[in-house]
Every structure is written in C-alpha cells, then in structure tokens.
Design a protein around this motif. Structure first.
Motif, PDB file in Angstrom:
ATOM      1  N   GLU A 142       0.812  -1.215   0.000  1.00 29.53           N
ATOM      2  CA  GLU A 142       0.000   0.000   0.000  1.00 29.53           C
ATOM      3  C   GLU A 142       0.847   1.268   0.000  1.00 29.53           C
ATOM      4  O   GLU A 142       0.434   2.297  -0.529  1.00 29.53           O
ATOM      5  CB  GLU A 142      -0.927   0.014   1.223  1.00 29.53           C
ATOM      6  CG  GLU A 142      -2.070  -0.987   1.135  1.00 29.53           C
ATOM      7  CD  GLU A 142      -3.006  -0.883   2.326  1.00 29.53           C
ATOM      8  OE1 GLU A 142      -2.535  -0.492   3.419  1.00 29.53           O
ATOM      9  OE2 GLU A 142      -4.200  -1.190   2.168  1.00 29.53           O
ATOM     10  N   ASP A 143       2.057   1.193   0.587  1.00 25.69           N
ATOM     11  CA  ASP A 143       2.886   2.385   0.719  1.00 25.69           C
ATOM     12  C   ASP A 143       4.089   2.408  -0.207  1.00 25.69           C
ATOM     13  O   ASP A 143       4.818   3.404  -0.252  1.00 25.69           O
ATOM     14  CB  ASP A 143       3.374   2.519   2.168  1.00 25.69           C
ATOM     15  CG  ASP A 143       2.230   2.641   3.159  1.00 25.69           C
ATOM     16  OD1 ASP A 143       1.168   3.163   2.769  1.00 25.69           O
ATOM     17  OD2 ASP A 143       2.404   2.198   4.313  1.00 25.69           O
ATOM     18  N   THR A 149       8.170   4.616  -3.552  1.00 25.57           N
ATOM     19  CA  THR A 149       7.340   4.925  -2.400  1.00 25.57           C
ATOM     20  C   THR A 149       6.347   6.018  -2.763  1.00 25.57           C
ATOM     21  O   THR A 149       6.547   6.764  -3.727  1.00 25.57           O
ATOM     22  CB  THR A 149       8.196   5.386  -1.209  1.00 25.57           C
ATOM     23  OG1 THR A 149       9.022   6.481  -1.625  1.00 25.57           O
ATOM     24  CG2 THR A 149       9.085   4.258  -0.718  1.00 25.57           C
ATOM     25  N   ILE A 150       5.291   6.121  -1.988  1.00 28.71           N
ATOM     26  CA  ILE A 150       4.254   7.118  -2.239  1.00 28.71           C
ATOM     27  C   ILE A 150       4.530   8.345  -1.368  1.00 28.71           C
ATOM     28  O   ILE A 150       4.565   8.252  -0.143  1.00 28.71           O
ATOM     29  CB  ILE A 150       2.859   6.547  -1.920  1.00 28.71           C
ATOM     30  CG1 ILE A 150       2.642   5.243  -2.684  1.00 28.71           C
ATOM     31  CG2 ILE A 150       1.775   7.564  -2.256  1.00 28.71           C
ATOM     32  CD1 ILE A 150       2.667   5.376  -4.181  1.00 28.71           C
ATOM     33  N   LYS A 151       4.754   9.492  -2.006  1.00 29.47           N
ATOM     34  CA  LYS A 151       4.969  10.755  -1.300  1.00 29.47           C
ATOM     35  C   LYS A 151       3.976  11.782  -1.833  1.00 29.47           C
ATOM     36  O   LYS A 151       3.955  12.060  -3.030  1.00 29.47           O
ATOM     37  CB  LYS A 151       6.410  11.242  -1.485  1.00 29.47           C
ATOM     38  CG  LYS A 151       7.447  10.331  -0.853  1.00 29.47           C
ATOM     39  CD  LYS A 151       8.848  10.871  -0.994  1.00 29.47           C
ATOM     40  CE  LYS A 151       9.873   9.947  -0.334  1.00 29.47           C
ATOM     41  NZ  LYS A 151      11.262  10.443  -0.482  1.00 29.47           N
ATOM     42  N   ASP A 152       3.174  12.318  -0.939  1.00 27.29           N
ATOM     43  CA  ASP A 152       2.159  13.297  -1.330  1.00 27.29           C
ATOM     44  C   ASP A 152       1.236  12.743  -2.412  1.00 27.29           C
ATOM     45  O   ASP A 152       0.809  13.474  -3.309  1.00 27.29           O
ATOM     46  CB  ASP A 152       2.819  14.596  -1.815  1.00 27.29           C
ATOM     47  CG  ASP A 152       3.680  15.243  -0.735  1.00 27.29           C
ATOM     48  OD1 ASP A 152       3.276  15.170   0.442  1.00 27.29           O
ATOM     49  OD2 ASP A 152       4.754  15.769  -1.067  1.00 27.29           O
ATOM     50  N   GLY A 153       0.971  11.425  -2.332  1.00 28.79           N
ATOM     51  CA  GLY A 153       0.053  10.819  -3.281  1.00 28.79           C
ATOM     52  C   GLY A 153       0.657  10.482  -4.620  1.00 28.79           C
ATOM     53  O   GLY A 153      -0.038   9.989  -5.514  1.00 28.79           O
ATOM     54  N   THR A 154       1.956  10.718  -4.802  1.00 33.02           N
ATOM     55  CA  THR A 154       2.615  10.470  -6.085  1.00 33.02           C
ATOM     56  C   THR A 154       3.757   9.482  -5.900  1.00 33.02           C
ATOM     57  O   THR A 154       4.587   9.667  -5.004  1.00 33.02           O
ATOM     58  CB  THR A 154       3.169  11.780  -6.672  1.00 33.02           C
ATOM     59  OG1 THR A 154       2.108  12.715  -6.789  1.00 33.02           O
ATOM     60  CG2 THR A 154       3.800  11.537  -8.043  1.00 33.02           C
ATOM     61  N   PRO A 155       3.827   8.411  -6.725  1.00 32.66           N
ATOM     62  CA  PRO A 155       4.953   7.485  -6.614  1.00 32.66           C
ATOM     63  C   PRO A 155       6.285   8.165  -6.935  1.00 32.66           C
ATOM     64  O   PRO A 155       6.381   8.940  -7.886  1.00 32.66           O
ATOM     65  CB  PRO A 155       4.633   6.406  -7.660  1.00 32.66           C
ATOM     66  CG  PRO A 155       3.167   6.529  -7.899  1.00 32.66           C
ATOM     67  CD  PRO A 155       2.855   7.986  -7.722  1.00 32.66           C
ATOM     68  N   VAL A 156       7.275   7.911  -6.124  1.00 30.12           N
ATOM     69  CA  VAL A 156       8.618   8.456  -6.326  1.00 30.12           C
ATOM     70  C   VAL A 156       9.587   7.293  -6.418  1.00 30.12           C
ATOM     71  O   VAL A 156       9.661   6.455  -5.523  1.00 30.12           O
ATOM     72  CB  VAL A 156       9.023   9.391  -5.170  1.00 30.12           C
ATOM     73  CG1 VAL A 156      10.443   9.910  -5.392  1.00 30.12           C
ATOM     74  CG2 VAL A 156       8.044  10.554  -5.059  1.00 30.12           C
ATOM     75  N   LYS A 157      10.352   7.248  -7.493  1.00 31.50           N
ATOM     76  CA  LYS A 157      11.297   6.152  -7.710  1.00 31.50           C
ATOM     77  C   LYS A 157      12.655   6.517  -7.109  1.00 31.50           C
ATOM     78  O   LYS A 157      13.174   7.608  -7.332  1.00 31.50           O
ATOM     79  CB  LYS A 157      11.448   5.877  -9.208  1.00 31.50           C
ATOM     80  CG  LYS A 157      12.352   4.691  -9.534  1.00 31.50           C
ATOM     81  CD  LYS A 157      12.507   4.502 -11.042  1.00 31.50           C
ATOM     82  CE  LYS A 157      11.230   4.043 -11.688  1.00 31.50           C
ATOM     83  NZ  LYS A 157      11.421   3.731 -13.127  1.00 31.50           N
ATOM     84  N   GLU A 158      13.201   5.596  -6.352  1.00 34.77           N
ATOM     85  CA  GLU A 158      14.495   5.809  -5.713  1.00 34.77           C
ATOM     86  C   GLU A 158      15.396   4.599  -5.937  1.00 34.77           C
ATOM     87  O   GLU A 158      14.918   3.478  -6.051  1.00 34.77           O
ATOM     88  CB  GLU A 158      14.321   6.012  -4.203  1.00 34.77           C
ATOM     89  CG  GLU A 158      13.399   7.142  -3.811  1.00 34.77           C
ATOM     90  CD  GLU A 158      13.083   7.135  -2.331  1.00 34.77           C
ATOM     91  OE1 GLU A 158      13.594   6.234  -1.625  1.00 34.77           O
ATOM     92  OE2 GLU A 158      12.338   8.014  -1.884  1.00 34.77           O
ATOM     93  N   ARG A 159      16.666   4.843  -5.993  1.00 28.87           N
ATOM     94  CA  ARG A 159      17.612   3.724  -5.988  1.00 28.87           C
ATOM     95  C   ARG A 159      17.682   3.162  -4.577  1.00 28.87           C
ATOM     96  O   ARG A 159      17.754   3.903  -3.610  1.00 28.87           O
ATOM     97  CB  ARG A 159      18.989   4.193  -6.447  1.00 28.87           C
ATOM     98  CG  ARG A 159      19.035   4.620  -7.895  1.00 28.87           C
ATOM     99  CD  ARG A 159      20.422   5.077  -8.282  1.00 28.87           C
ATOM    100  NE  ARG A 159      20.497   5.397  -9.705  1.00 28.87           N
ATOM    101  CZ  ARG A 159      21.606   5.794 -10.329  1.00 28.87           C
ATOM    102  NH1 ARG A 159      22.723   5.923  -9.636  1.00 28.87           N
ATOM    103  NH2 ARG A 159      21.592   6.055 -11.611  1.00 28.87           N
ATOM    104  N   PHE A 160      17.680   1.837  -4.511  1.00 26.40           N
ATOM    105  CA  PHE A 160      17.684   1.212  -3.187  1.00 26.40           C
ATOM    106  C   PHE A 160      18.780   0.159  -3.154  1.00 26.40           C
ATOM    107  O   PHE A 160      18.677  -0.881  -3.812  1.00 26.40           O
ATOM    108  CB  PHE A 160      16.331   0.582  -2.877  1.00 26.40           C
ATOM    109  CG  PHE A 160      16.180   0.193  -1.439  1.00 26.40           C
ATOM    110  CD1 PHE A 160      15.827   1.134  -0.487  1.00 26.40           C
ATOM    111  CD2 PHE A 160      16.416  -1.111  -1.033  1.00 26.40           C
ATOM    112  CE1 PHE A 160      15.700   0.785   0.857  1.00 26.40           C
ATOM    113  CE2 PHE A 160      16.292  -1.471   0.296  1.00 26.40           C
ATOM    114  CZ  PHE A 160      15.930  -0.518   1.248  1.00 26.40           C
ATOM    115  N   PRO A 161      19.846   0.379  -2.399  1.00 29.52           N
ATOM    116  CA  PRO A 161      20.978  -0.563  -2.404  1.00 29.52           C
ATOM    117  C   PRO A 161      20.608  -1.927  -1.834  1.00 29.52           C
ATOM    118  O   PRO A 161      19.845  -2.026  -0.876  1.00 29.52           O
ATOM    119  CB  PRO A 161      22.020   0.120  -1.518  1.00 29.52           C
ATOM    120  CG  PRO A 161      21.551   1.512  -1.323  1.00 29.52           C
ATOM    121  CD  PRO A 161      20.070   1.509  -1.519  1.00 29.52           C
TER     122      PRO A 161
END
Length: 360
Positions: free
Chosen positions: A252-253, A295-307
């Motif tokens: 969900e998150d 992850t969802i930030k302010d209702g918008t998916p944000v793509k991040e690199r995750f080691p």
C-alpha cells in the motif's frame, strides 16, 4: 572450549565442490572430515584437493565411522530418501541438498525419524541467505512497503534449446523438473517469509519446442493467502530479456522491483572464492540500476535507488548449522520446513493436472 563438528560429505560433484565445501570451510566449528566418492580420477580426487581428509567409496561405509558428526548429502534427489534415512539410522545429524525428497510422505517420515533419533535434520535452502532476498525480507517485515498485497518471485532464463547431457535437472525422475529444482528455492523463500498459503494454483509444463522427453522446464505457482496476499512464483526458459526480473513486491505504501539473480553463484562459477573481498556483494552500479524502491509521497509514486544489503552470503547457512549443532539456536532450514515446501510442490502439480485451485 568450543566443540568442532566433523562433517562427512556424500558426493563429490559440482554441488559439493562449489555450494557446500567452500562454505563449510569458512566456519571454524565445522571440520571437513570425510568425502564419499565412488570412483576418483587423477584430476578429480578429494584426497588431493583436501589433504588429510578421509575418503570413502560408499555412504554405508562412511556412516559407520563414529567420528562423523554430521552428514551432508549432495547427490541427485532420487537418492535423498535412502541416504538421509541411512544417516539418521546411524545416529548422524544430516543436511540434505534441495530438493529435499520427492513427496511429503517421505519428508514426514524422515522428520519423524530424526526426532526419534534425537538428531538434527536440515535441508540446504541456501538462497534464504541471498542478498536480494534478505533485502526483500527486511523491506516486507519492517513495514517499509506497507501492507503487501502482491509478491512476485522469478527464476527466469532464456535457454530455449533442448538441453543435452545426463544431469538430473534435465531428466524425468522423482524429484526432477524445474518445479523441484528452481521451485524449491523460490517457494521456500516465499513460505519462509509469509508462512504456508491457504490455497495453491499451479501451471507446470514445457516451454521448449521439440523436447519429447517429458521434462517439465517451466512453472507458475500462485499462493493464495486469506490476508489478501497473492504470491506468484515463476520459472521460465523462454525469456529473451536483457535483464531478468527477480522480485516485484507491491504494498500500500510502496513497491520494490529487483532484476538479476543473487550474484554468489555467478561469482563462484567465474572462479571467485568465498573468502575473496567483495564476494556476494553487488557492485553499486548494478544495484543502482536494478534495485528500485518506489514509495508514495504526497500521493505520487517516487522512484528511488535502493541498495542491496550487505550479504550474509551462503556461509551464514553453515554458521547457523554449527550453532544449532552446539545447541544454540534454530536450524537454518529444517526438514519440517522443507516438508511444507514439498507439499506446496505436490499441490501445484496436482492443480496443474486437474486445472483447479487446491486447499493447502
């Protein structure tokens, strides 16, 4: 003074040499004591590779040695039941290579025998200690993704040619086929992380064209949970991708998507040793491209690199085994746990034949 446990290895093929012995030798409380090899050759002799060990020509002979504390079985799966039973009846602790045994009935019989003999019975589910799976597990159990609703786990490769050779992995035999070979990895990881499912749906078959031997090279298995979670476990041999999907977890998150298999097997096949610096660690450019956390930030998916996490490596399997042998902690993967995975496999096979979902 800490007790050292003498290890006897049954079989001296690729599995023993690459996936077991190098990691046994990294644990100070375990001693490579003996190997069973029926027919040594000048260029394939454990006595030359490991001076000072004992070499036996049969498992029957080795289990009679009172100095052997634990027997590691690395032979083909159709021999596992006989060899595990032989070792347990000789009052040895046992580690059996995956897949454990072809049927749940055999698995339960061996688990009961181990209990009766007061001996430990483990199955070599080393991929519980893959860096990518450890990363996924931490994300799921920490709640970083929120309530997880879908978990995809893949072991896909593009190998459309009909294989040649005599490996058990490409033969029709009890405990053979992709569902036992690769399924025992991905299904074990899923059941280890989420527990036994409530229902199972299986699709098992052959993707290669022209394979008339009846070998089943591919599968898709769905594990249904009353929580609403759906696990999809897949292995394909027709998958012409530059980067093969490994995990896709959606909550969900947030979601986590990972490409490529854990790097340890690739490194070992290239000649890297378990003691070499960087063994098991993905280079930053690799996880930077393929490890994606959304992850969802302010209702918008944000793509991040995750080691990917620093790997425990497969040595951790044998560290945990040594602690369990000393009476400190649980087995790295018990026979009882492996029995649940064999039940999932059998249900997937039945589901595939009958075309229906079955209750666990």
């Amino acid at each position: 003074m800490t007790k050292s446990f003498n290890v006897g290895v049954v079989g001296y093929g690729f599995s023993a040499k690459v996936f077991h012995i190098p990691f046994i030798q990294q644990v100070s409380d375990l001693k490579l004591y003996a190997v069973v090899q029926r027919t040594p050759r000048p260029d394939d002799d454990p006595e030359k590779d490991h001076p000072g060990i004992k070499v036996y020509r049969s498992a029957e002979e080795m289990v009679r040695d009172p100095a052997v504390d634990v027997v590691i079985i690395t032979t083909a799966p159709d021999s596992h039941f006989y060899l595990v039973k032989l070792a347990l009846e000789a009052k040895k602790n046992v580690v059996c290579e995956k897949p454990f045994v072809p049927t749940e009935a055999e698995a339960n019989e061996l688990v009961a025998l181990a209990q009766a003999q007061n001996k430990l019975l483990a199955v070599y589910q080393n991929r519980r200690f893959d860096a990518d799976f450890v990363t996924v597990s931490k994300l799921v159990t920490s709640g970083a993704l929120g309530r997880v609703v879908e978990y995809e786990t893949h072991f896909d490769r593009h190998r459309p040619a009909v294989p040649t050779g005599t490996s058990w992995k490409t033969q029709v035999m009890p405990g053979g086929g992709a569902i036992y070979d690769l399924g025992s990895h991905v299904l074990d990881q899923a059941v280890h992380l989420f527990g036994a499912p409530d229902r199972v749906t299986g699709f098992i078959g052959t993707q290669r064209q022209g394979d008339t031997g009846g070998y089943e090279d591919s599968f898709t298995v769905l594990l249904h949970y009353t929580s609403g979670l759906l696990v999809t476990a897949k292995a394909a041999v027709v998958s012409p991708e530059e980067e093969q999907l490994r995990f896709w977890v959606r909550g969900e998150d947030g979601s986590y998507k990972k490409f490529h298999l854990d790097i340890q097997e690739e490194q070992l096949k290239a000649g890297m040793k378990a003691t070499d610096h960087g063994f098991g660690s993905e280079p930053s450019d690799r996880y930077g491209i393929i490890g994606v956390l959304t992850t969802i930030k302010d209702g918008t998916p944000v793509k991040e690199r995750f080691p990917t996490v620093e790997p425990p490596t497969w040595t951790e399997y044998y560290r945990k085994l040594a602690r369990a042998l000393a009476g400190h902690g649980d087995l790295p993967a018990s026979g009882a746990e492996a029995s649940r995975v064999i039940r999932v496999i059998e249900l997937a096979q039945q589901s595939s034949k009958e075309g229906k979902t079955l209750a666990f």
